[in-house]
Design an enzyme around this catalytic site. Sequence first.
Site, PDB file in Angstrom:
ATOM      1  N   TRP A 102       3.662 -21.707   2.579  1.00 42.69           N
ATOM      2  CA  TRP A 102       2.814 -20.806   3.361  1.00 42.69           C
ATOM      3  C   TRP A 102       1.362 -21.251   3.332  1.00 42.69           C
ATOM      4  O   TRP A 102       0.671 -21.175   4.345  1.00 42.69           O
ATOM      5  CB  TRP A 102       2.977 -19.356   2.916  1.00 42.69           C
ATOM      6  N   ASP A 172      -3.804 -14.506   1.482  1.00 41.77           N
ATOM      7  CA  ASP A 172      -2.537 -14.126   2.120  1.00 41.77           C
ATOM      8  C   ASP A 172      -1.689 -13.423   1.058  1.00 41.77           C
ATOM      9  O   ASP A 172      -1.182 -14.065   0.140  1.00 41.77           O
ATOM     10  CB  ASP A 172      -1.828 -15.385   2.639  1.00 41.77           C
ATOM     11  N   LYS A 196       7.773  -7.712   4.029  1.00 43.57           N
ATOM     12  CA  LYS A 196       8.182  -7.985   2.656  1.00 43.57           C
ATOM     13  C   LYS A 196       8.029  -6.721   1.804  1.00 43.57           C
ATOM     14  O   LYS A 196       8.993  -6.222   1.272  1.00 43.57           O
ATOM     15  CB  LYS A 196       7.360  -9.119   2.032  1.00 43.57           C
TER      16      LYS A 196
HETATM   17  C1  LIG Z   1       6.477 -14.237   5.475  1.00 44.03           C
HETATM   18  C2  LIG Z   1       5.179 -14.839   5.151  1.00 44.03           C
HETATM   19  C3  LIG Z   1       4.293 -15.306   6.146  1.00 44.03           C
HETATM   20  C4  LIG Z   1       4.631 -15.281   7.619  1.00 44.03           C
HETATM   21  O1  LIG Z   1       4.731 -14.013   8.130  1.00 44.03           O
HETATM   22  P1  LIG Z   1       5.009 -13.791   9.693  1.00 44.03           P
HETATM   23  O2  LIG Z   1       5.131 -12.316   9.792  1.00 44.03           O
HETATM   24  O3  LIG Z   1       6.282 -14.500  10.035  1.00 44.03           O
HETATM   25  O4  LIG Z   1       3.864 -14.334  10.441  1.00 44.03           O
HETATM   26  C5  LIG Z   1       3.087 -15.833   5.740  1.00 44.03           C
HETATM   27  N1  LIG Z   1       2.744 -15.897   4.445  1.00 44.03           N
HETATM   28  C6  LIG Z   1       3.561 -15.463   3.462  1.00 44.03           C
HETATM   29  C7  LIG Z   1       3.131 -15.566   2.034  1.00 44.03           C
HETATM   30  C8  LIG Z   1       4.799 -14.917   3.794  1.00 44.03           C
HETATM   31  O5  LIG Z   1       5.624 -14.483   2.815  1.00 44.03           O
END
Ligand SMILES: *Cc1c(COP(=O)(O)O)cnc(C)c1O
Length: 360
Positions: A102, A172, A196
């Site tokens: 990511w 993030d 999540k």
């Molecule tokens: C799932 C995830 C993403 C991507 O999320 P989207 O909703 O598909 O854009 C980005 N960063 C992390 C850490 C994630 O777990």
Amino acid sequence: MERLYNFSAGPAVLPEEVLKQASDEMLNWHGSGMSVMEMSHRGKEFIDIASRAEADLRELMNVPGNYKVLFLQGGATAQFAALPMNVLRGKNNADYISTGSWSKKAISEAKKYCKVNVAASSDDANFTYIPPVEKWKLNKDAAYVHYTANETIGGVEFHWVPDTGDVPLACDMSSNILSRPVDISKFGVIYAGAQKNIGQAGVTVVIVREDLIGNVMTCTPSFLDYKLQAEADSMYNTPPTYAVYIAGLVFQWLKKQGGLKAIEERNIRKAQMLYDLIDSSELYKSPVTKSDRSRMNIPFTLKKEGMDDLFLKQAKERGLVTLKGHRSVGGMRASIYNAMPEEGIRRLCEFMKDFQAKNG
Ligand SMILES: *Cc1c(COP(=O)(O)O)cnc(C)c1O
């Protein structure tokens, strides 16, 4: 069919109480005569739902008054672009810490908008650890420093918050937001997709310090402009209304669990149960450095080759599903977000012990 224990990395398990409440309220929300899905986002009912969600999130995360809380669309992926567009503020470079899939995605998107300095990376060991802060080569002139608090695929997590001095910290937090208390005042920007640990896919939470907004790149699409969205209470365009409602129910559920300190204690117990089993086992192995192991996503491999499919098949027969590791890593991965009950982990551990006894 009974509900399964779903170890999916996302979209992921939601609290059963939340799903039941949504189901009870589906046709007629609080006597309004309609479903939340059918409501105008400008109507009093929905405005109440959205402002309660924001207030509850602020309370749970103890968000200081000088931060805006936004409910946007486009997932964390849209934020990979929105962050530089909003927070470069006339500068042309930013620092990024690279700890896995990511962060690499965040980096390649940011490169479209500025010079990216990868200040530290763990690619020398296949992203199985967090580079110690002493090794970071930060640029004092960077517009911000970005890191990924929890690498959902690799299963590495920061158990500390970096100190970047006067340079705003951007994070993030998609896969570990709300899993533990954090000191928001250490951050410039936090963003997280919902699927999540917040709710259903479709809404993205952005928490941003007020002084960082209002100086966007001219090319910024209006709906990604933090200032425009803040001024419009995240309703510059039609928000993902049902996803905001579900997120709000999850926030209420979290408050009933005792808040983030209580949920953190439960998350520590859950992860520990699984790591203890893996570490004491002849058959299972964790690729991640002990001090940096994620509490949310637990990848593991079988030391014997050719048994993955059998493991997954027999797990499924016991109601334990979506344990297959990410295609880029292989093996297994158990994602055990807030909503995964402790009973789910107990069942998984019991199965893993039985499987080992027969096949180890
Ligand atoms: C799932 C995830 C993403 C991507 O999320 P989207 O909703 O598909 O854009 C980005 N960063 C992390 C850490 C994630 O777990």
